[in-house]
Scaffold this active site. Sequence first.
Site, PDB file in Angstrom:
ATOM      1  N   ASP A  14       0.839  -1.209   0.000  1.00  0.00           N
ATOM      2  CA  ASP A  14       0.000   0.000   0.000  1.00  0.00           C
ATOM      3  C   ASP A  14       0.869   1.252   0.000  1.00  0.00           C
ATOM      4  OD1 ASP A  14      -2.175  -1.658   0.125  1.00  0.00           O
ATOM      5  OD2 ASP A  14      -2.758  -1.135   2.177  1.00  0.00           O
ATOM      6  N   LYS A  41      -6.427  -7.161   0.800  1.00  0.00           N
ATOM      7  CA  LYS A  41      -7.494  -7.657   1.673  1.00  0.00           C
ATOM      8  C   LYS A  41      -7.210  -9.060   2.215  1.00  0.00           C
ATOM      9  CE  LYS A  41     -10.725  -4.636  -0.562  1.00  0.00           C
ATOM     10  NZ  LYS A  41     -10.849  -3.703   0.562  1.00  0.00           N
ATOM     11  N   ASN A  44      -4.417  -8.755   4.816  1.00  0.00           N
ATOM     12  CA  ASN A  44      -4.939  -8.086   6.020  1.00  0.00           C
ATOM     13  C   ASN A  44      -5.803  -9.046   6.847  1.00  0.00           C
ATOM     14  OD1 ASN A  44      -3.767  -5.748   5.077  1.00  0.00           O
ATOM     15  ND2 ASN A  44      -5.673  -4.800   4.379  1.00  0.00           N
ATOM     16  N   ALA A 224     -19.988   3.413  10.887  1.00  0.00           N
ATOM     17  CA  ALA A 224     -20.232   3.926  12.241  1.00  0.00           C
ATOM     18  C   ALA A 224     -21.653   3.640  12.740  1.00  0.00           C
ATOM     19  CB  ALA A 224     -19.958   5.420  12.264  1.00  0.00           C
ATOM     20  N   LYS A 225     -22.521   3.166  11.837  1.00  0.00           N
ATOM     21  CA  LYS A 225     -23.884   2.807  12.284  1.00  0.00           C
ATOM     22  C   LYS A 225     -23.970   1.336  12.705  1.00  0.00           C
ATOM     23  CE  LYS A 225     -26.627   6.024   9.513  1.00  0.00           C
ATOM     24  NZ  LYS A 225     -26.517   6.057   8.043  1.00  0.00           N
ATOM     25  N   ASP A 247      -8.103   6.140  10.785  1.00  0.00           N
ATOM     26  CA  ASP A 247      -7.906   5.527   9.464  1.00  0.00           C
ATOM     27  C   ASP A 247      -8.755   4.249   9.413  1.00  0.00           C
ATOM     28  OD1 ASP A 247      -7.030   4.382   7.139  1.00  0.00           O
ATOM     29  OD2 ASP A 247      -4.898   4.469   7.618  1.00  0.00           O
ATOM     30  N   ASP A 253     -11.631  -5.661   6.728  1.00  0.00           N
ATOM     31  CA  ASP A 253     -10.856  -6.911   6.721  1.00  0.00           C
ATOM     32  C   ASP A 253     -10.778  -7.493   8.136  1.00  0.00           C
ATOM     33  OD1 ASP A 253     -10.373  -6.325   4.031  1.00  0.00           O
ATOM     34  OD2 ASP A 253      -8.526  -5.242   4.500  1.00  0.00           O
ATOM     35  N   LYS A 286      -5.834   3.718  14.598  1.00  0.00           N
ATOM     36  CA  LYS A 286      -4.428   4.049  14.293  1.00  0.00           C
ATOM     37  C   LYS A 286      -4.249   4.051  12.778  1.00  0.00           C
ATOM     38  CE  LYS A 286      -2.232   1.656  18.119  1.00  0.00           C
ATOM     39  NZ  LYS A 286      -1.608   0.364  18.330  1.00  0.00           N
ATOM     40  N   GLY A 288      -2.900   3.085   9.063  1.00  0.00           N
ATOM     41  CA  GLY A 288      -2.419   1.844   8.436  1.00  0.00           C
ATOM     42  C   GLY A 288      -3.440   0.728   8.532  1.00  0.00           C
TER      43      GLY A 288
HETATM   44  O1  RIB Z   1      -9.107  -3.324   2.685  1.00  0.00           O
HETATM   45  C1  RIB Z   1      -7.975  -2.514   2.646  1.00  0.00           C
HETATM   46  C2  RIB Z   1      -7.060  -2.962   1.533  1.00  0.00           C
HETATM   47  O2  RIB Z   1      -7.707  -2.762   0.297  1.00  0.00           O
HETATM   48  C3  RIB Z   1      -5.775  -2.198   1.442  1.00  0.00           C
HETATM   49  O3  RIB Z   1      -4.766  -2.722   2.273  1.00  0.00           O
HETATM   50  C4  RIB Z   1      -5.461  -2.240  -0.041  1.00  0.00           C
HETATM   51  O4  RIB Z   1      -4.364  -3.009  -0.357  1.00  0.00           O
HETATM   52  C5  RIB Z   1      -6.742  -2.738  -0.731  1.00  0.00           C
HETATM   53  O5  RIB Z   1      -6.662  -4.044  -1.232  1.00  0.00           O
END
Ligand code: RIB
Length: 317
Positions: A14, A41, A44, A224-225, A247, A253, A286, A288
């Site tokens: 990213d 995704k 993550n 947020a809902k 963020d 994910d 946080k 990232g």
């Molecule tokens: O869901 C967030 C992800 O979507 C990011 O890390 C980016 O790489 C995209 O695939």
Amino acid sequence: MAVEVAVVGNVNIDFVIRAKNLPQPGQNVTADGMQLAPGGKGANQAVAAARLGAIVYLISRLGKDPFGALLLQHLKKANVDTSCVAVDQSKPTGCAFVTVLPDGENAIISALGANMALTPADVEQAFAELEHLDAIVVQMGIPLACVDRVIQIGTDRDIPVLFDPTPMREGLPRLWRYATTITPNASEAEALTGIKVTNIASAFEAAENLHGRGIKRVVVKLGAKGCVLFDEEGARRVRAYQVQAVDTTGAGDTFAAALAVRLAEGASFDDAALFATAAAAIACTKPGAEAAMPTRQQVESFMARRGKRGMVSSRLS
Ligand code: RIB
């Protein structure tokens, strides 16, 4: 005992920029700086599930380049089993350009590169090596034929498949309605059902529609809902834990991974969804995608502090 989860999906590097606003066509906006961060995704979700205590196997493909090497190293350090991550000889590692806005919302453009070279044969070979699995998680940052293969294998082997229908692009996997659990956000739910999701009532309608198509557990996420759940017991609403969002990248994910892990551990749908809601809330606090993903202990103490009462209700307003 730890549950075993296979995550099938994309790995990206990213390029993260924080900006006050997004450029309009023809406009050039400046930002303070750029950070490289591990993302994608699939990756993550794998890292989130590992932090929550699962044994995680990632099935994916990245490029034979410095980004690919860096991401492999990072995944191993995050306790993700990478023996089923293939290294493509010609395609570059996937990348994503992530712009984070002042309210924590993001806008992402991905170039999926080697992720799109994953094949159904790779998927089959990987699953042949994974004897025992309690859950499978898959999204759409890979060819749709691979998603179909994953859902087919899950069905044949009686392993619950959580399908996170993102990133939405043209077409859908043919077998998407055979997933056990589905977790669209509002725009993805609209793309799947044709129902415009703008509030709790329309989210409920979309969730019911998806359940009616044969999916056992449906979650429509509303940021947020909170989210709306639908299963054989009908509809419920889960309120979101309020946090100062810095963020939101990777929050969806984290939600998918946490939900899959708790369901695999035998938690009820309500408990698993509430746990996932808490994990996703922490993930927004946080910068990232992966930096803010919580450990099991962090989610549990957050829930103990914030409480559970009134978070899940059958009132759909
Ligand atoms: O869901 C967030 C992800 O979507 C990011 O890390 C980016 O790489 C995209 O695939």
